[in-house]
Design a protein around this motif. Structure first.
Motif, PDB file in Angstrom:
ATOM      1  N   LEU A  62      -0.478  -0.701  -4.780  1.00  0.00           N
ATOM      2  CA  LEU A  62      -1.863  -0.302  -5.039  1.00  0.00           C
ATOM      3  C   LEU A  62      -1.873   1.060  -5.724  1.00  0.00           C
ATOM      4  CD1 LEU A  62      -3.796  -1.077  -1.724  1.00  0.00           C
ATOM      5  CD2 LEU A  62      -3.318  -2.579  -3.666  1.00  0.00           C
ATOM      6  N   VAL A  63      -2.501   1.152  -6.875  1.00  0.00           N
ATOM      7  CA  VAL A  63      -2.634   2.440  -7.566  1.00  0.00           C
ATOM      8  C   VAL A  63      -4.115   2.814  -7.669  1.00  0.00           C
ATOM      9  CG1 VAL A  63      -2.292   3.656  -9.759  1.00  0.00           C
ATOM     10  CG2 VAL A  63      -0.433   2.284  -8.787  1.00  0.00           C
ATOM     11  N   LYS A  64      -4.905   1.932  -8.276  1.00  0.00           N
ATOM     12  CA  LYS A  64      -6.341   2.216  -8.467  1.00  0.00           C
ATOM     13  C   LYS A  64      -7.076   0.931  -8.128  1.00  0.00           C
ATOM     14  CE  LYS A  64      -9.722   4.805 -10.235  1.00  0.00           C
ATOM     15  NZ  LYS A  64     -10.560   5.097  -9.077  1.00  0.00           N
ATOM     16  N   THR A  65      -7.758   0.912  -7.000  1.00  0.00           N
ATOM     17  CA  THR A  65      -8.327  -0.346  -6.530  1.00  0.00           C
ATOM     18  C   THR A  65      -9.745  -0.558  -7.062  1.00  0.00           C
ATOM     19  OG1 THR A  65      -9.073   0.661  -4.451  1.00  0.00           O
ATOM     20  CG2 THR A  65      -6.877  -0.342  -4.469  1.00  0.00           C
ATOM     21  N   SER A  66     -10.196  -1.815  -7.001  1.00  0.00           N
ATOM     22  CA  SER A  66     -11.419  -2.212  -7.704  1.00  0.00           C
ATOM     23  C   SER A  66     -12.692  -2.000  -6.900  1.00  0.00           C
ATOM     24  CB  SER A  66     -11.307  -3.694  -8.100  1.00  0.00           C
ATOM     25  OG  SER A  66     -11.113  -4.505  -6.944  1.00  0.00           O
ATOM     26  N   LEU A  97      -4.868  11.730  -7.461  1.00  0.00           N
ATOM     27  CA  LEU A  97      -3.848  11.119  -6.601  1.00  0.00           C
ATOM     28  C   LEU A  97      -3.266   9.855  -7.213  1.00  0.00           C
ATOM     29  CD1 LEU A  97      -2.313  10.686  -3.919  1.00  0.00           C
ATOM     30  CD2 LEU A  97      -4.416   9.674  -2.992  1.00  0.00           C
ATOM     31  N   TYR A  98      -4.130   9.000  -7.811  1.00  0.00           N
ATOM     32  CA  TYR A  98      -3.600   7.718  -8.306  1.00  0.00           C
ATOM     33  C   TYR A  98      -2.554   7.936  -9.392  1.00  0.00           C
ATOM     34  CZ  TYR A  98      -6.899   7.900 -12.295  1.00  0.00           C
ATOM     35  OH  TYR A  98      -7.594   8.254 -13.418  1.00  0.00           O
ATOM     36  N   TYR A 104      -0.275  10.288  -9.297  1.00  0.00           N
ATOM     37  CA  TYR A 104       0.982  10.546  -8.577  1.00  0.00           C
ATOM     38  C   TYR A 104       1.604   9.229  -8.115  1.00  0.00           C
ATOM     39  CZ  TYR A 104      -0.095  15.548  -8.378  1.00  0.00           C
ATOM     40  OH  TYR A 104      -0.345  16.856  -8.701  1.00  0.00           O
ATOM     41  N   VAL A 105       0.745   8.339  -7.635  1.00  0.00           N
ATOM     42  CA  VAL A 105       1.258   7.038  -7.207  1.00  0.00           C
ATOM     43  C   VAL A 105       1.813   6.286  -8.414  1.00  0.00           C
ATOM     44  CG1 VAL A 105       0.703   4.864  -6.050  1.00  0.00           C
ATOM     45  CG2 VAL A 105      -0.374   6.996  -5.275  1.00  0.00           C
ATOM     46  N   GLN A 119      -8.293   8.127  -3.845  1.00  0.00           N
ATOM     47  CA  GLN A 119      -7.486   7.894  -5.052  1.00  0.00           C
ATOM     48  C   GLN A 119      -7.826   8.855  -6.189  1.00  0.00           C
ATOM     49  OE1 GLN A 119      -7.959   3.652  -5.900  1.00  0.00           O
ATOM     50  NE2 GLN A 119      -7.720   3.220  -3.723  1.00  0.00           N
ATOM     51  N   SER A 127       0.846  -1.189   0.000  1.00  0.00           N
ATOM     52  CA  SER A 127       0.000   0.000   0.000  1.00  0.00           C
ATOM     53  C   SER A 127       0.890   1.251   0.000  1.00  0.00           C
ATOM     54  CB  SER A 127      -0.890  -0.039   1.245  1.00  0.00           C
ATOM     55  OG  SER A 127      -1.819   1.019   1.212  1.00  0.00           O
ATOM     56  N   PRO A 128       0.527   2.283  -0.764  1.00  0.00           N
ATOM     57  CA  PRO A 128       1.455   3.409  -0.974  1.00  0.00           C
ATOM     58  C   PRO A 128       1.272   4.591  -0.040  1.00  0.00           C
ATOM     59  CG  PRO A 128      -0.377   3.614  -2.492  1.00  0.00           C
ATOM     60  CD  PRO A 128      -0.654   2.385  -1.648  1.00  0.00           C
ATOM     61  N   GLY A 185     -13.159   3.071  -3.831  1.00  0.00           N
ATOM     62  CA  GLY A 185     -11.732   3.282  -4.060  1.00  0.00           C
ATOM     63  C   GLY A 185     -11.389   4.712  -4.452  1.00  0.00           C
TER      64      GLY A 185
END
Lengths: 293, 293
Positions: B143-147, B164-165, B167-168, B155, B118-119, B151
């Motif tokens: 984890l970038v974009k969760t299902s 945000l996702y 940036y991750v 994100q 997890s980021p 989420g």
């Protein structure tokens, strides 16, 4: 709060020697023995311990057996146990973590009193933990502002004028809504690092009904004055954690000179008493009656 | 990728019956037996399995013993193992997770080939995992974009014009830099849910050197066409996970009618073969030679 981080390579020599050559089973046994020895010393002094799951999980299945024993041992000594696992997942999987770690006595194999959880998956991933915590009078601590140097990479990103951690804080405060006890605090708290004193006070104000779990005291550099902002005016609302500064006091100034490895439990006691004294002197927690009085 | 989510209450009746009254030890044994039975079926068909740590951890220390056995069993069958633990912590604690879960054979008690992380704690919390993964030719999926439906709560927050996702994702792409193999992909990948097809393609482009681990296929509602964007033009770059749709096929249409609980392993095989066929038909993965050919 005393953090139980049994880093094998830092355990006092007498604890390690008792277990001979350190294969996995023996390392796990040494960690268990060490944590139980810490618990024996701190149980009369503090209300809560925080085992760090990573240092047990590092030792594989034997480490997880030791973790279960340490949690159980702490409970028998009257301590509350916050498992520091920073767990989370999507809804139905979060339910499995919540039931297993926080579920009711006799139904939860871990039976911790609270768990740290990570917020990246959003509010619907936090709710299963809150639901279980309410049922069982347990607690959930959500990461909001962490104590590590790089914690700001994502947490400080500014979205529409506010940093990300403020959005997480708002969700934590929302989740406390149906869980508040007479003291004003709920079953949902926030992890806010002591290494950011200004933000501690800001987040205390943003989450008036959330306990703050404050890591970073001691080895990570923060002192008692740095955590004062985490408490409310009554001296409530914060739980300050110290792990390495207490656990490994036998090897750290000023305790190493006086105690050393052979008297490591006395070093643990001295460091714990010193921390309590420092918090009483420099934070609103000094207004509270002493449990020993 | 077949996800190993041994939800005790959904196990086929013959597996449960073999273990009598289900105390904790027996539930853990049933989960182990079930996962081993799934592995027997899918090992010739797929390259990788993904045990979900939560369903083992839910069963306490006996569950963690079972998890270690399942990982070992999968490895002996030639499968790669991604442990879905969504772990993370501050630097020195992240090192403990990384060493324990991904460390080199004989030194890591879990010896998984990759781990989901997890980021939220930032880049310095991810680096210990990447360091260990590079040394051991293992992998890390961030984890970038969760299902899950919620989420997007954090994100999708937009910071300076980008969610945000993204940036991750940029940090994940950066972390692949020193780990890339001849195929162009590195030791660091990203979890991107199949339930967001448009963002899958966007994130494929944003992380050209990161494997995408794509959950959400099957029980969570996504189909083969939804995941097509996760692959590159060669048919590489994505690992699509299905857990419940394969594990519990014996109780799901269209397999329940034909197989039922008694023939649950045949249902697992049929569902796995169908998924492979669907992915070949509807995604660039169809360009790849068949391993069985």
């Amino acid at each position: 709060m005393v953090g139980l981080d049994p880093r094998v390579e830092q355990l006092p020599e007498p604890v390690v020697a008792a277990h001979g050559p350190l294969d996995l089973e023996r390392r796990a046994a040494a960690c268990r023995l060490f944590c139980q020895g810490v618990i024996d010393v701190v149980a009369p002094l503090v209300p809560v311990v925080k085992p760090q799951a990573a240092f047990f999980e590092q030792l594989g299945a034997p480490g997880m057996v030791a973790l279960a024993e340490v949690i159980h041992y702490a409970a028998t000594k009257g301590l509350l146990v916050v498992l520091d696992g920073k767990r989370n997942d999507i809804g139905s999987t979060a339910e499995a973590y919540a039931a297993g770690i926080l579920g009711p006595e006799g139904q939860s194999p871990w039976a911790a009193d609270a768990l740290t959880v990570s917020p990246y998956l959003g509010g619907d991933s936090l709710e299963p933990f809150v639901t279980v915590a309410r049922k069982r009078a347990a607690g959930v601590f959500v990461l909001v502002k962490t104590s590590n140097p790089g914690g700001g990479m994502f947490q400080d990103l500014v979205c529409d004028g506010r940093p990300l951690y403020q959005y997480v804080a708002a969700e934590v405060e929302r989740l406390t809504a149906d869980t508040r006890a007479n003291c004003g605090y709920g079953a949902v708290g926030a992890v806010v690092g002591a290494t950011y004193p200004d933000q501690l006070a800001e987040l205390r104000a943003a989450m008036p009904h959330a306990w703050l779990l404050v890591p970073g005291y001691g080895a990570q550099g923060a002192g008692a004055a740095d955590v004062a902002g985490a408490f409310d005016a009554r001296g409530l609302g914060a739980v300050v954690n110290n792990s390495r500064g207490i656990l490994f006091a036998h090897a750290r100034t000023p305790y190493a000179e006086k105690y050393g490895p052979a008297r490591w439990q006395e070093a643990v006691e001295a460091a714990t008493r010193d921390m309590i004294g420092q918090l009483r002197a420099a934070t609103p927690a000094g207004k509270l009656p002493s449990p020993a009085a």
